[in-house]
Design an enzyme around this catalytic site. Sequence first.
Site, PDB file in Angstrom:
ATOM      1  CB  ILE A 491      -1.083  -0.139   1.352  1.00 58.06           C
ATOM      2  CG1 ILE A 491      -0.178   0.038   2.396  1.00 58.06           C
ATOM      3  CG2 ILE A 491      -1.901  -0.943   1.185  1.00 58.06           C
ATOM      4  CD1 ILE A 491      -1.152   0.259   3.584  1.00 58.06           C
ATOM      5  N   GLY A 492       2.125   1.033  -0.436  1.00 53.22           N
ATOM      6  CA  GLY A 492       2.965   2.205  -0.498  1.00 53.22           C
ATOM      7  C   GLY A 492       4.058   2.417   0.482  1.00 53.22           C
ATOM      8  N   GLY A 494       6.335  -0.115   1.204  1.00 52.18           N
ATOM      9  CA  GLY A 494       7.597  -0.854   0.985  1.00 52.18           C
ATOM     10  C   GLY A 494       7.586  -2.392   1.411  1.00 52.18           C
ATOM     11  CB  SER A 531      -5.927  -2.546   8.170  1.00 46.95           C
ATOM     12  OG  SER A 531      -6.496  -3.819   8.795  1.00 46.95           O
ATOM     13  CB  SER A 533       0.757  -1.869  12.166  1.00 41.35           C
ATOM     14  OG  SER A 533       0.321  -0.398  12.113  1.00 41.35           O
ATOM     15  CE  LYS A 721       6.681  -6.242  18.920  1.00 44.19           C
ATOM     16  NZ  LYS A 721       6.836  -6.166  20.180  1.00 44.19           N
ATOM     17  N   GLY A 722       4.717  -4.772  13.294  1.00 43.17           N
ATOM     18  CA  GLY A 722       4.254  -3.684  12.276  1.00 43.17           C
ATOM     19  C   GLY A 722       4.735  -2.427  12.815  1.00 43.17           C
ATOM     20  N   GLY A 724       3.476   0.454  10.698  1.00 47.84           N
ATOM     21  CA  GLY A 724       2.877   1.403   9.912  1.00 47.84           C
ATOM     22  C   GLY A 724       2.182   2.491  10.777  1.00 47.84           C
ATOM     23  CD  GLU A 725      -2.392   0.961  11.982  1.00 50.70           C
ATOM     24  OE1 GLU A 725      -2.006  -0.311  12.398  1.00 50.70           O
ATOM     25  OE2 GLU A 725      -3.789   1.142  11.994  1.00 50.70           O
TER      26      GLU A 725
END
Lengths: 771, 330
Positions: A491-492, A494, A531, A533, A721-722, A724-725
């Site tokens: 989703i952008g 990487g 979603s 992350s 772990k994520g 993103g958020e």
Amino acid sequence: MSTWQVERQEGEDGEVTLSVAEGTPLSPWDAGAALRIVGTPRTRLEGVEKVTGSAQYAYDVRLAGQLYAGILRSPHPHARLTRVDTTAAAALPGVHAVISLADAPDIDWYDDSKLFDPTLRFAGDEVAAVAAEDEDIVADALRLVVAEYEPLPFAIDIVAALAPGATPIHEGGNVESEKTYERGDVEAGLRAADVTFDRVLTTQTAIHHSLEPHGCTVAWEGEGVTVWESTQSIFDVRQQVAEKLGLGESQVRVIKQHMGGGFGSKQIVWKQTVIAALLAKRSGRPVQLMLDREGESLAVGNRNPTRQRLRLGATADGTLTAIDVTIHQAIGAHSAGGEGSNTAGLYQTLYACPNVRTSQTGVYTNTGPAVAFRAPGYVEAAFALETGMDDLARQLGMDPLALRLTNYTGDDQSKEMPFSQPDGLRACYEKATVAFGWGETIEQPAESHRRRGVGIAAHHWVGGAGDPPGYAWVKLNPDGRADIITGTQDIGTGTRTGLAMVAAEELGFTLDQVTFHLGDTALGPYAPVSSGSATMATIGPAIRAAAAEAKAELLAAAAAFLEEPVERLSVRDGLIRVAGEPEDRATPVAAVTGSMSPHMIQTQGARGGNPEDVSIQTFGVQCAEVEVDTRTGEVTILRVVAAHDCGRIINPTTVDSQVIGGVTQGIGFALTEERVVDAATGIVLNANLEEYKVPTVSDIPGIQNVHVGIPDLKANPTGSKGIGEPPLIPTAPAIANAVFDAVGVRFYDLPLSRSRVVDALAARERQGMPA
Amino acid sequence: MTMRTFAYAQPESLADVIAALGAAPSRDAVRPLAGGTDLLTLMKGDIVAPDRLLDLKRLTGLDDTVEIRDNELVLGALTTLTAIETGSLVGEHCPALAKAASLAATPQLRNRATLGGNLLQRPRCWYFREHLIPCWLKGGDACPAREGENGLHALFADSPCVAVHPSDLATVLLAMDATVTVRGDAGERAIAAGDFFVQPDEGRRRENTLGGDEVVLSVAIPLIPGRTSAYHKAMDRKAWAFALVSAACSFRLDGGVMRDVRVVLGGVAPIPWRSTAAEAALDGERPGADVFARAAAAALAGAEPLRHNGYKVHLARNLVIEALEEVTRA
């Protein structure tokens, strides 16, 4: 080596579901694992495609005979559509299909609404749509649609929606949901406190404003349909489009190769996708329907505004005795679905506290539906809770960092189990504050009206653990190159690059021996929505599992090829090596895979379930330094230092990118971003990027991301772990606390707009305080 | 949003443009087009829908020349904001104007936007710019901003409209006693900037006195020896925003006291807002904190804040002080 077990489960309603337990046991990459690719900085695999413009986004799809479509939106925040006539629009030359309430199929949408509903519940609600040969004709045709409205009373904010006699936006009234949580006794805790904080804090409606708007291109072939969609979940689009159109899931193919941002707003399927599919069916042509910036602003999600009354109590030594919060959040006209906005979560978990009570009420309003926005709920809660903690520290004369460490916990108190990484947040505190120089005296400018200050804020985040199931396939080609195939999407963030690194690492290949495929429901195995992350933590282990099986088969084949026992063989940098033999005698993988052609090694990996005895969370701490001009109210962010625990760092380059992007959005949320709705008409006044002010490059300071990088061995076999958020969560409170440190003015409402800051400084000046 | 259909013409001379404007059935039916950075956004927003655009960029009689003529700095109407920002003559003789240009919009917009268009741009008021809302300035009955979301609106509105003038350059030009030269069917006329901008009224729902058949030719700034100027602008973010409030001040020192003082505020009225009360407070005085504070207070004395824009009073006062301080230092 992998397991697959099915168990029958019967619900109370008699519905039978099959629960599947699966996965491949892998030894975790622990802190001492000798990894050659994972953990090294890598630029994006698709970087050249993106900067040269060849990367194909949903908007870039051009098919023979393709039409363009647009949507007519309600000018009223609440109205009954009494008549809609599309005759003139349909008659306009170049128009190939129209759709509206007058002729739309009966398709359910949201909880109790329709794709085209006779009741319009926000200014921007969908009234009609047109497909035509170009976008100018579409605009002209939309102006020819005759729509008559019977305006209804409306409520655009929490207060109006909950007022006695407020117009009911849905049949059941304007309370969408109520959730409460309690442990201990908050009233007793407050009585035991030496200092307390009791304030109402508010956060604003923010719009995601992805660079690439929502939209899709749809083409039918027989009874099947292909959708090129800008989405965070190709498989959810497939399932939803199939359900809404009465198709089988295999009849819907969804493709998404590149995306210009979603930030949560593209994790669900919005109406325009199904509208485009219906227009394509009616016209017999492919249809592209991309939203314009106004549509982005009105109809495809926002961060819900909140009103939070927060009470905190602490003893003189800084020990928290009570956290009590009453949260109201305006979810807009509909429950849109997707990741919930759990504003209460941060209060329940971040700090050790025996007495906690949270109450969270979702409120319907006649505004565009809210949807998850990068750490939904936690961004809103962090502003309030971390403002309150900063205030307590001031009251106690304690360092805000020391107060936080005093209330440190390694346990998830709401789940009553330990964190998978109990020291993750502690490491963030250490890394961020050391790099920032927390506690050191800051230099003040010579001019007395320019004051500098520092602030700190912390967070945990419920996402980042991964969201099984998820699958990956590995093919080893005769030429010795590997194809890695998953049904996830980049989703952008990487994702491609990070996951390819995991594959190359496990295979023992170089990164350029791996070709990565994703973003196509017809060609890849299932992966969940990107979603929470979740993507790295969900698909990374699946890829590791598939690659491990492929490597095992490769080594077995190599053993036969080389006539060596398999125990002596390994793969490194794409070469098969024999233990004890010199490096230059290593055998290229292609020699083995070529010799078995056309047979190929083809494996599948499944992501097993998450452990049930630990709570997997991500953590972070940010410190900010700001300068406030007390004459003009100008706030300048001088620097932000971030440290986030996302487990093992797969690709430091893209982790840094996530942090820089998140902090940037956090600065916008802190200072300038706010949707403005006219109270008299219910119309959004800044549905554009001129008046809705995202930060510019001049507003963003140097952002330093300090790597924490402790593998979370209990979370999953990659230890990752994520990220993103999380980077957006603590930015606004760190800035607001820094502003307080600079000028001694506390802000309880976001954003810290110029008008708010000037008003507060002017009020203080009137009270005779020094400027 | 997408524009409605319109015709596009490239007249060969300014005379052709003036004739076409004079013959137009209504003011909005035929519009001159220069940089287009305002007009095209109005068209995309469905605020205006001209039948025909007359491109001014390639005709004879209108130019982007910047020169010194008869002790005046003269700028052709087609001079871009980038040229004003970076040109050596403007930088030398009117640095406040160069700064105002540099603080406007973005580099891309400044490359395109022209001086003439900048003076004639319409307000950014979000009620005016929302085609669904029939505001007074667009011909409606009342101004919705008076009781609405008016944080960006005027403190001094002698008009049914409380939108503010968006031009950074205009604020400085008033402080420099500039004149605007226009040409129409009846010939050429030079108008003092202070007379060019006039608050909208029932008979003229516009912010200036340009005739329907007139085109801005040039702007002239008299060069007064010893006069210096400064421009300060407050924005919601560091770049790409219209002024919340701005202040342009200029004066010269004569025997240690201030003369030819100008104090002009932007973002506080439907036009650039000159404060003769502030100027009177400064004239003949030595520069200093006390007199600056008195002048700043005088500049805001008659302000009538709306519900959400009271912050502008405090902000404007301090920007006046900052600008005066900078003029003193220069």
